[in-house]
Design an enzyme around this catalytic site. Sequence first.
Site, PDB file in Angstrom:
ATOM      1  N   PHE A  12       0.705   4.818   4.016  1.00 24.91           N
ATOM      2  CA  PHE A  12       1.194   4.481   5.362  1.00 24.91           C
ATOM      3  C   PHE A  12       0.029   4.423   6.373  1.00 24.91           C
ATOM      4  O   PHE A  12      -0.309   3.356   6.904  1.00 24.91           O
ATOM      5  CB  PHE A  12       2.264   5.515   5.728  1.00 24.91           C
ATOM      6  N   THR A  36       1.254   7.977  -4.357  1.00 25.71           N
ATOM      7  CA  THR A  36       2.387   7.924  -3.416  1.00 25.71           C
ATOM      8  C   THR A  36       2.344   6.651  -2.577  1.00 25.71           C
ATOM      9  O   THR A  36       3.197   6.443  -1.720  1.00 25.71           O
ATOM     10  CB  THR A  36       2.409   9.145  -2.458  1.00 25.71           C
ATOM     11  N   GLY A  37       1.327   5.822  -2.797  1.00 24.11           N
ATOM     12  CA  GLY A  37       1.165   4.595  -2.001  1.00 24.11           C
ATOM     13  C   GLY A  37       1.883   3.418  -2.637  1.00 24.11           C
ATOM     14  O   GLY A  37       2.575   3.567  -3.648  1.00 24.11           O
ATOM     15  N   VAL A  58      -9.583   9.916  -6.245  1.00 20.80           N
ATOM     16  CA  VAL A  58     -10.746  10.491  -5.546  1.00 20.80           C
ATOM     17  C   VAL A  58     -11.118  11.897  -6.034  1.00 20.80           C
ATOM     18  O   VAL A  58     -12.145  12.426  -5.631  1.00 20.80           O
ATOM     19  CB  VAL A  58     -10.561  10.518  -4.001  1.00 20.80           C
ATOM     20  N   LYS A  92      -5.619  19.439  -5.583  1.00 17.09           N
ATOM     21  CA  LYS A  92      -6.871  18.847  -6.061  1.00 17.09           C
ATOM     22  C   LYS A  92      -7.425  17.801  -5.082  1.00 17.09           C
ATOM     23  O   LYS A  92      -8.623  17.736  -4.858  1.00 17.09           O
ATOM     24  CB  LYS A  92      -6.662  18.193  -7.436  1.00 17.09           C
ATOM     25  N   ASN A 100     -15.808  15.715  -3.273  1.00 16.19           N
ATOM     26  CA  ASN A 100     -16.437  14.459  -3.730  1.00 16.19           C
ATOM     27  C   ASN A 100     -16.820  13.573  -2.558  1.00 16.19           C
ATOM     28  O   ASN A 100     -17.896  12.989  -2.532  1.00 16.19           O
ATOM     29  CB  ASN A 100     -15.452  13.656  -4.594  1.00 16.19           C
ATOM     30  N   LYS A 106     -22.815  12.604   2.245  1.00 20.09           N
ATOM     31  CA  LYS A 106     -24.179  13.165   2.322  1.00 20.09           C
ATOM     32  C   LYS A 106     -25.176  12.208   1.657  1.00 20.09           C
ATOM     33  O   LYS A 106     -26.229  11.894   2.216  1.00 20.09           O
ATOM     34  CB  LYS A 106     -24.182  14.534   1.628  1.00 20.09           C
ATOM     35  N   TYR A 146       0.249  22.250   0.105  1.00 22.10           N
ATOM     36  CA  TYR A 146      -0.231  21.232   1.053  1.00 22.10           C
ATOM     37  C   TYR A 146      -1.019  21.899   2.186  1.00 22.10           C
ATOM     38  O   TYR A 146      -2.157  21.537   2.463  1.00 22.10           O
ATOM     39  CB  TYR A 146       0.969  20.472   1.602  1.00 22.10           C
ATOM     40  N   LYS A 150      -5.126  21.643   2.922  1.00 22.71           N
ATOM     41  CA  LYS A 150      -5.653  21.094   4.168  1.00 22.71           C
ATOM     42  C   LYS A 150      -6.528  22.119   4.899  1.00 22.71           C
ATOM     43  O   LYS A 150      -7.499  21.757   5.545  1.00 22.71           O
ATOM     44  CB  LYS A 150      -4.506  20.640   5.074  1.00 22.71           C
TER      45      LYS A 150
HETATM   46  P1  NAD Z   1       0.961   8.312   2.135  1.00 22.00           P
HETATM   47  O1  NAD Z   1       1.521   9.053   0.973  1.00 22.00           O
HETATM   48  O2  NAD Z   1       1.681   7.097   2.610  1.00 22.00           O
HETATM   49  O3  NAD Z   1      -0.536   7.889   1.827  1.00 22.00           O
HETATM   50  C1  NAD Z   1      -1.416   8.671   1.068  1.00 22.00           C
HETATM   51  C2  NAD Z   1      -2.151   7.757   0.102  1.00 22.00           C
HETATM   52  O4  NAD Z   1      -3.105   8.540  -0.643  1.00 22.00           O
HETATM   53  C3  NAD Z   1      -1.220   7.112  -0.921  1.00 22.00           C
HETATM   54  O5  NAD Z   1      -1.424   5.709  -0.948  1.00 22.00           O
HETATM   55  C4  NAD Z   1      -1.625   7.758  -2.248  1.00 22.00           C
HETATM   56  O6  NAD Z   1      -1.436   6.913  -3.356  1.00 22.00           O
HETATM   57  C5  NAD Z   1      -3.082   8.101  -1.992  1.00 22.00           C
HETATM   58  N1  NAD Z   1      -3.583   9.187  -2.834  1.00 22.00           N
HETATM   59  C6  NAD Z   1      -3.041  10.422  -3.017  1.00 22.00           C
HETATM   60  N2  NAD Z   1      -3.793  11.132  -3.879  1.00 22.00           N
HETATM   61  C7  NAD Z   1      -4.829  10.334  -4.235  1.00 22.00           C
HETATM   62  C8  NAD Z   1      -5.958  10.503  -5.078  1.00 22.00           C
HETATM   63  N3  NAD Z   1      -6.156  11.643  -5.764  1.00 22.00           N
HETATM   64  N4  NAD Z   1      -6.846   9.486  -5.207  1.00 22.00           N
HETATM   65  C9  NAD Z   1      -6.663   8.319  -4.524  1.00 22.00           C
HETATM   66  N5  NAD Z   1      -5.615   8.100  -3.711  1.00 22.00           N
HETATM   67  C10 NAD Z   1      -4.715   9.103  -3.571  1.00 22.00           C
HETATM   68  O7  NAD Z   1       0.782   9.363   3.322  1.00 22.00           O
HETATM   69  P2  NAD Z   1       0.374   9.128   4.844  1.00 22.00           P
HETATM   70  O8  NAD Z   1       1.512   9.526   5.674  1.00 22.00           O
HETATM   71  O9  NAD Z   1      -0.245   7.799   5.016  1.00 22.00           O
HETATM   72  O10 NAD Z   1      -0.755  10.246   5.011  1.00 22.00           O
HETATM   73  C11 NAD Z   1      -2.135   9.930   4.949  1.00 22.00           C
HETATM   74  C12 NAD Z   1      -2.971  11.155   5.289  1.00 22.00           C
HETATM   75  O11 NAD Z   1      -2.648  11.628   6.590  1.00 22.00           O
HETATM   76  C13 NAD Z   1      -2.764  12.328   4.343  1.00 22.00           C
HETATM   77  O12 NAD Z   1      -4.001  12.965   4.131  1.00 22.00           O
HETATM   78  C14 NAD Z   1      -1.835  13.232   5.105  1.00 22.00           C
HETATM   79  O13 NAD Z   1      -1.983  14.577   4.729  1.00 22.00           O
HETATM   80  C15 NAD Z   1      -2.278  12.986   6.530  1.00 22.00           C
HETATM   81  N6  NAD Z   1      -1.180  13.284   7.479  1.00 22.00           N
HETATM   82  C16 NAD Z   1      -0.159  12.397   7.671  1.00 22.00           C
HETATM   83  C17 NAD Z   1       0.856  12.709   8.569  1.00 22.00           C
HETATM   84  C18 NAD Z   1       1.974  11.752   8.868  1.00 22.00           C
HETATM   85  O14 NAD Z   1       2.801  12.041   9.740  1.00 22.00           O
HETATM   86  N7  NAD Z   1       2.081  10.610   8.214  1.00 22.00           N
HETATM   87  C19 NAD Z   1       0.845  13.939   9.237  1.00 22.00           C
HETATM   88  C20 NAD Z   1      -0.190  14.821   8.990  1.00 22.00           C
HETATM   89  C21 NAD Z   1      -1.212  14.478   8.119  1.00 22.00           C
END
Ligand code: NAD
Length: 319
Positions: A12, A36-37, A58, A92, A100, A106, A146, A150
């Site tokens: 997202f 989750t994408g 990643v 992870k 990573n 760096k 989670y 973080k």
């Molecule tokens: P999302 O699930 O739509 O997007 C996360 C993306 O990361 C997905 O496309 C998933 O496939 C990818 N991903 C997960 N693990 C991975 C890995 N090991 N290697 C490569 N890709 C990987 O979630 P989002 O809402 O877009 O959130 C994005 C970031 O923002 C996250 O770090 C989340 O913790 C942070 N965040 C979002 C919100 C919110 O309200 N949407 C709030 C607080 C924090």
Amino acid sequence: MKKVLITGAAGFLGSHLSDRFIKEGFFVIGMDNYITGDSKNIKHLLNHPNFMFIEHDVTEFIKIEGELDYILHFASPASPIDYLKIPIQTLKVGSLGTHNLLGLAKAKNARILIASTSEVYGDPLVHPQTEDYYGNVNTIGPRGVYDEAKRFQESITMAYHRFHGLETRIVRIFNTYGPRMRLNDGRVIPAFMGQALRGEDLTVFGNGAQTRSFCYVDDQVEGIYNLLFSDYSYPVNIGNPHEITIKDFAEEIIKLTGTNQKIIYKELPTDDPLQRQPDITLAKKLLNWTPKVDRAEGMEKTFSYFKQLSAEELTKSEH
Ligand code: NAD
């Protein structure tokens, strides 16, 4: 042309950030393992001359050829439904994945911004939450996977900043919504909109007195963009402080969708925070940023997005 690596690009927020950086004239390398994408979120970018996609986890070693100017680390499951289903991957990606990416930053002498969350405040005892509040997190509760990932992410980022002099930025994101959220990600906005579109009653957990504040995605992206180009290395809250109870919000959705569903009540999940509202004084002062899209306008845009999803996707989202 400056190059930026965006992890979680098929998600997202990552897909909206990719759009923004391309619009600003950057070359964007999007990275995602699709856990989750959804490839649909970046379909429009795949043939763009300033976009390149790498399917990669990643938490595994990351190799990028050539120079890199910026890294935005957004890869991580973000909704409770996802991180409760894949708790180890969540830990992870926040720990090994972040390590990573800091190593890559760096090696390339790149500036890195990491996506943290309001969940680092846990079930807050201070309201609204300012950046200097240390939080109230249950480390061993189901959501701890989670929240603690973080919190670790923030610690290792500050260690790289202090020990290696790396240019780092930390954004604490509060609930953000908009087009490209998944209907079945369990978060309250897609959940309510999905229920309304399927003609089901709206499910409220607990008595609905818990509050949330929702930030429209364009405002969130603007705040993140400004933070990256600021010179501030400590965490900054980005969110919309306009608070509403879940019960009132359910009523707003019923009005917006023009349906006549009822609200039904279910038991509150463990460690679900009762109040959540950002204090954005710092972001206002530091970044000259303030959210501009009000809830009515943002919800309208989000509902239009969900409305055009096919009937098949709507049924898939039932759970
Ligand atoms: P999302 O699930 O739509 O997007 C996360 C993306 O990361 C997905 O496309 C998933 O496939 C990818 N991903 C997960 N693990 C991975 C890995 N090991 N290697 C490569 N890709 C990987 O979630 P989002 O809402 O877009 O959130 C994005 C970031 O923002 C996250 O770090 C989340 O913790 C942070 N965040 C979002 C919100 C919110 O309200 N949407 C709030 C607080 C924090």
